[in-house]
Scaffold this motif. Structure first.
Motif, PDB file in Angstrom:
ATOM      1  N   LEU A 129      64.058  29.710  21.042  1.00  0.00           N
ATOM      2  CA  LEU A 129      63.839  28.373  21.594  1.00  0.00           C
ATOM      3  C   LEU A 129      63.589  28.437  23.100  1.00  0.00           C
ATOM      4  CD1 LEU A 129      66.556  26.297  19.686  1.00  0.00           C
ATOM      5  CD2 LEU A 129      64.085  25.923  19.597  1.00  0.00           C
ATOM      6  N   GLY A 130      64.367  29.282  23.790  1.00  0.00           N
ATOM      7  CA  GLY A 130      64.178  29.418  25.224  1.00  0.00           C
ATOM      8  C   GLY A 130      62.828  30.000  25.581  1.00  0.00           C
ATOM      9  N   GLY A 131      62.430  31.049  24.869  1.00  0.00           N
ATOM     10  CA  GLY A 131      61.140  31.667  25.140  1.00  0.00           C
ATOM     11  C   GLY A 131      59.981  30.752  24.828  1.00  0.00           C
ATOM     12  N   LEU A 132      60.062  30.029  23.719  1.00  0.00           N
ATOM     13  CA  LEU A 132      58.979  29.122  23.335  1.00  0.00           C
ATOM     14  C   LEU A 132      58.878  27.946  24.299  1.00  0.00           C
ATOM     15  CD1 LEU A 132      56.768  28.562  21.277  1.00  0.00           C
ATOM     16  CD2 LEU A 132      58.456  27.387  19.847  1.00  0.00           C
ATOM     17  N   TYR A 133      60.019  27.465  24.779  1.00  0.00           N
ATOM     18  CA  TYR A 133      60.000  26.371  25.750  1.00  0.00           C
ATOM     19  C   TYR A 133      59.302  26.799  27.036  1.00  0.00           C
ATOM     20  CZ  TYR A 133      61.570  22.507  28.675  1.00  0.00           C
ATOM     21  OH  TYR A 133      61.601  21.420  29.512  1.00  0.00           O
ATOM     22  N   LEU A 134      59.570  28.029  27.468  1.00  0.00           N
ATOM     23  CA  LEU A 134      58.903  28.547  28.662  1.00  0.00           C
ATOM     24  C   LEU A 134      57.393  28.611  28.450  1.00  0.00           C
ATOM     25  CD1 LEU A 134      58.973  29.815  31.477  1.00  0.00           C
ATOM     26  CD2 LEU A 134      59.364  32.036  30.385  1.00  0.00           C
ATOM     27  N   LEU A 135      56.966  29.085  27.283  1.00  0.00           N
ATOM     28  CA  LEU A 135      55.539  29.168  26.997  1.00  0.00           C
ATOM     29  C   LEU A 135      54.892  27.781  26.979  1.00  0.00           C
ATOM     30  CD1 LEU A 135      55.439  31.906  24.201  1.00  0.00           C
ATOM     31  CD2 LEU A 135      54.734  32.134  26.597  1.00  0.00           C
ATOM     32  N   CYS A 136      55.577  26.805  26.387  1.00  0.00           N
ATOM     33  CA  CYS A 136      55.037  25.443  26.338  1.00  0.00           C
ATOM     34  C   CYS A 136      54.927  24.845  27.736  1.00  0.00           C
ATOM     35  CB  CYS A 136      55.918  24.560  25.461  1.00  0.00           C
ATOM     36  SG  CYS A 136      55.823  24.933  23.699  1.00  0.00           S
ATOM     37  N   THR A 137      55.948  25.102  28.556  1.00  0.00           N
ATOM     38  CA  THR A 137      55.923  24.585  29.920  1.00  0.00           C
ATOM     39  C   THR A 137      54.771  25.188  30.715  1.00  0.00           C
ATOM     40  OG1 THR A 137      58.332  24.302  29.870  1.00  0.00           O
ATOM     41  CG2 THR A 137      57.263  24.291  32.035  1.00  0.00           C
ATOM     42  N   LEU A 138      54.592  26.498  30.592  1.00  0.00           N
ATOM     43  CA  LEU A 138      53.479  27.155  31.281  1.00  0.00           C
ATOM     44  C   LEU A 138      52.139  26.647  30.752  1.00  0.00           C
ATOM     45  CD1 LEU A 138      54.808  30.831  31.466  1.00  0.00           C
ATOM     46  CD2 LEU A 138      54.664  29.162  33.327  1.00  0.00           C
ATOM     47  N   GLY A 139      52.084  26.373  29.449  1.00  0.00           N
ATOM     48  CA  GLY A 139      50.856  25.841  28.871  1.00  0.00           C
ATOM     49  C   GLY A 139      50.518  24.468  29.430  1.00  0.00           C
ATOM     50  N   VAL A 140      51.539  23.617  29.576  1.00  0.00           N
ATOM     51  CA  VAL A 140      51.317  22.288  30.142  1.00  0.00           C
ATOM     52  C   VAL A 140      50.861  22.398  31.593  1.00  0.00           C
ATOM     53  CG1 VAL A 140      52.482  20.166  30.864  1.00  0.00           C
ATOM     54  CG2 VAL A 140      52.909  21.109  28.589  1.00  0.00           C
ATOM     55  N   LEU A 141      51.487  23.301  32.358  1.00  0.00           N
ATOM     56  CA  LEU A 141      51.069  23.503  33.741  1.00  0.00           C
ATOM     57  C   LEU A 141      49.634  24.021  33.798  1.00  0.00           C
ATOM     58  CD1 LEU A 141      54.279  25.098  35.311  1.00  0.00           C
ATOM     59  CD2 LEU A 141      53.414  22.780  35.646  1.00  0.00           C
ATOM     60  N   GLY A 142      49.272  24.854  32.827  1.00  0.00           N
ATOM     61  CA  GLY A 142      47.909  25.364  32.767  1.00  0.00           C
ATOM     62  C   GLY A 142      46.903  24.262  32.537  1.00  0.00           C
ATOM     63  N   VAL A 143      47.266  23.270  31.725  1.00  0.00           N
ATOM     64  CA  VAL A 143      46.361  22.151  31.455  1.00  0.00           C
ATOM     65  C   VAL A 143      46.077  21.362  32.728  1.00  0.00           C
ATOM     66  CG1 VAL A 143      46.120  19.963  30.210  1.00  0.00           C
ATOM     67  CG2 VAL A 143      47.021  21.974  29.034  1.00  0.00           C
ATOM     68  N   ASP A 192      42.884  19.247  38.369  1.00  0.00           N
ATOM     69  CA  ASP A 192      42.968  19.330  39.840  1.00  0.00           C
ATOM     70  C   ASP A 192      42.536  20.683  40.397  1.00  0.00           C
ATOM     71  OD1 ASP A 192      45.058  21.004  39.167  1.00  0.00           O
ATOM     72  OD2 ASP A 192      46.486  20.102  40.561  1.00  0.00           O
ATOM     73  N   GLY A 193      41.913  21.502  39.557  1.00  0.00           N
ATOM     74  CA  GLY A 193      41.437  22.794  40.025  1.00  0.00           C
ATOM     75  C   GLY A 193      42.519  23.832  40.211  1.00  0.00           C
ATOM     76  N   GLY A 194      43.738  23.553  39.761  1.00  0.00           N
ATOM     77  CA  GLY A 194      44.812  24.534  39.828  1.00  0.00           C
ATOM     78  C   GLY A 194      45.745  24.383  41.011  1.00  0.00           C
ATOM     79  N   ASP A 195      45.590  23.338  41.819  1.00  0.00           N
ATOM     80  CA  ASP A 195      46.452  23.162  42.996  1.00  0.00           C
ATOM     81  C   ASP A 195      47.915  22.981  42.604  1.00  0.00           C
ATOM     82  OD1 ASP A 195      44.367  23.405  44.752  1.00  0.00           O
ATOM     83  OD2 ASP A 195      44.016  21.247  44.944  1.00  0.00           O
ATOM     84  N   PHE A 196      48.164  22.121  41.631  1.00  0.00           N
ATOM     85  CA  PHE A 196      49.551  21.868  41.214  1.00  0.00           C
ATOM     86  C   PHE A 196      50.166  23.122  40.592  1.00  0.00           C
ATOM     87  CE2 PHE A 196      52.728  20.244  38.136  1.00  0.00           C
ATOM     88  CZ  PHE A 196      53.552  19.580  39.026  1.00  0.00           C
ATOM     89  N   LEU A 197      49.384  23.849  39.810  1.00  0.00           N
ATOM     90  CA  LEU A 197      49.875  25.080  39.201  1.00  0.00           C
ATOM     91  C   LEU A 197      50.236  26.101  40.273  1.00  0.00           C
ATOM     92  CD1 LEU A 197      50.403  26.817  36.692  1.00  0.00           C
ATOM     93  CD2 LEU A 197      47.992  27.467  36.733  1.00  0.00           C
ATOM     94  N   ARG A 198      49.394  26.242  41.269  1.00  0.00           N
ATOM     95  CA  ARG A 198      49.684  27.178  42.357  1.00  0.00           C
ATOM     96  C   ARG A 198      50.933  26.757  43.131  1.00  0.00           C
ATOM     97  NH1 ARG A 198      43.958  27.422  42.534  1.00  0.00           N
ATOM     98  NH2 ARG A 198      43.857  25.641  43.962  1.00  0.00           N
ATOM     99  N   TYR A 199      51.098  25.438  43.294  1.00  0.00           N
ATOM    100  CA  TYR A 199      52.281  24.947  44.005  1.00  0.00           C
ATOM    101  C   TYR A 199      53.551  25.261  43.230  1.00  0.00           C
ATOM    102  CZ  TYR A 199      55.462  21.752  46.407  1.00  0.00           C
ATOM    103  OH  TYR A 199      56.515  21.224  47.098  1.00  0.00           O
ATOM    104  N   MET A 200      53.537  25.043  41.928  1.00  0.00           N
ATOM    105  CA  MET A 200      54.724  25.265  41.099  1.00  0.00           C
ATOM    106  C   MET A 200      55.067  26.740  40.979  1.00  0.00           C
ATOM    107  SD  MET A 200      55.910  22.345  40.327  1.00  0.00           S
ATOM    108  CE  MET A 200      57.109  22.872  39.087  1.00  0.00           C
TER     109      MET A 200
END
Length: 257
Positions: free
Chosen positions: A97-111, A116-124
């Motif tokens: 559950l912990g590993g899958l949650y991390l993957l989902c969170t990274l996936g949402v950040l990737g979206v 925005d061209g990746g600005d928010f992802l780079r900030y996080m």
């Protein structure tokens, strides 16, 4: 196992239940919440692998806090070992559950990179102030809306999943499914619950701090610390205890294995 559909007012009762549990042993509940935070922070100190280790540990630690709240409500012993005892049941599913949650969170950040061209992802994902400063002037409103929209079903699926996996021996898929359905069935009390938490954790402290700053404008750091101390030592343990009250009312204590 059957989830009950509760009225809107149940959201306020969950918070009241958290207060009642906290009052049974305030020092112990506070100590466990602080230990939870320190454990997560300590794991995150390790480069790269630290974030993964913390994500894997959070479901088990969450179950430990739920167990502590249940024990306090029942008048049973609670100690530091209770926090780390959450991994004693169905540990593999909790880690998954912990590993899958991390993957989902990274996936949402990737979206968000698509809007925005990746600005928010780079900030996080920035590891230094200099990296954050390079993009901190960007407009994050749209990516934040995307995160809020996409993370909502993720949070619904994970809300009860750790305790369903640990206490009800549910496998990964079923724990996520039943958690999502229970949250969907009870969106009204969850809305009330969210408003209640917003009130005690944001609005009331913010108004109080604003008034104090108007009266004592030269003591900003001291006043902020005085407001934050109760938030860490009282409000946070109450909120964590209310998670158990939420589970107890929706699934019923008779469902506990």
């Amino acid at each position: 196992m059957r989830a009950q559909t509760l009225p809107s007012g149940a959201g306020w009762r969950w918070l009241a239940g958290g207060v009642a549990i906290f009052r049974r042993n305030p020092p112990m509940m506070t100590m466990l919440v602080v230990a939870y935070w320190f454990t997560v922070i300590f794991l995150n100190l390790f480069p790269v692998i630290g974030a993964l280790a913390a994500s894997l540990a959070i479901p088990g630690l969450s179950v430990g806090l739920m167990q502590a709240a249940r024990n306090l409500e029942r008048g049973q012993p609670v100690g530091l070992q209770t926090l780390y005892g959450g991994f004693n049941e169905n540990a593999k599913t909790l880690l998954a559950l912990g590993g899958l949650y991390l993957l989902c969170t990274l996936g949402v950040l990737g979206v968000t990179a698509l809007v925005d061209g990746g600005d928010f992802l780079r900030y996080m994902l920035a590891s230094s102030r200099a990296e954050r400063a390079a993009v901190e002037d960007a407009d994050f409103l749209l990516p934040l809306l995307v995160v809020a929209l996409l993370m909502m079903p993720v949070l619904m699926a994970w809300w009860f999943a750790p305790v369903l996996a640990a206490w009800h021996r549910q496998p990964l898929g079923k724990s996520l499914f039943f958690s999502f359905v229970a949250c969907w069935m009870n969106w009204r009390p969850f809305l009330t619950y969210g408003l209640a938490m917003l009130l005690i954790s944001v609005i009331v402290p913010g108004v109080l701090l604003g008034v104090l700053l108007l009266l004592l404008p030269g003591l900003q750091e001291l006043l902020t610390a005085l407001i934050m101390a109760p938030m860490v030592l009282v409000v946070a343990p109450i909120v964590f205890a209310s998670f158990y009250a939420c589970y107890r009312d929706i699934f019923g204590i008779s469902e506990i294995v």
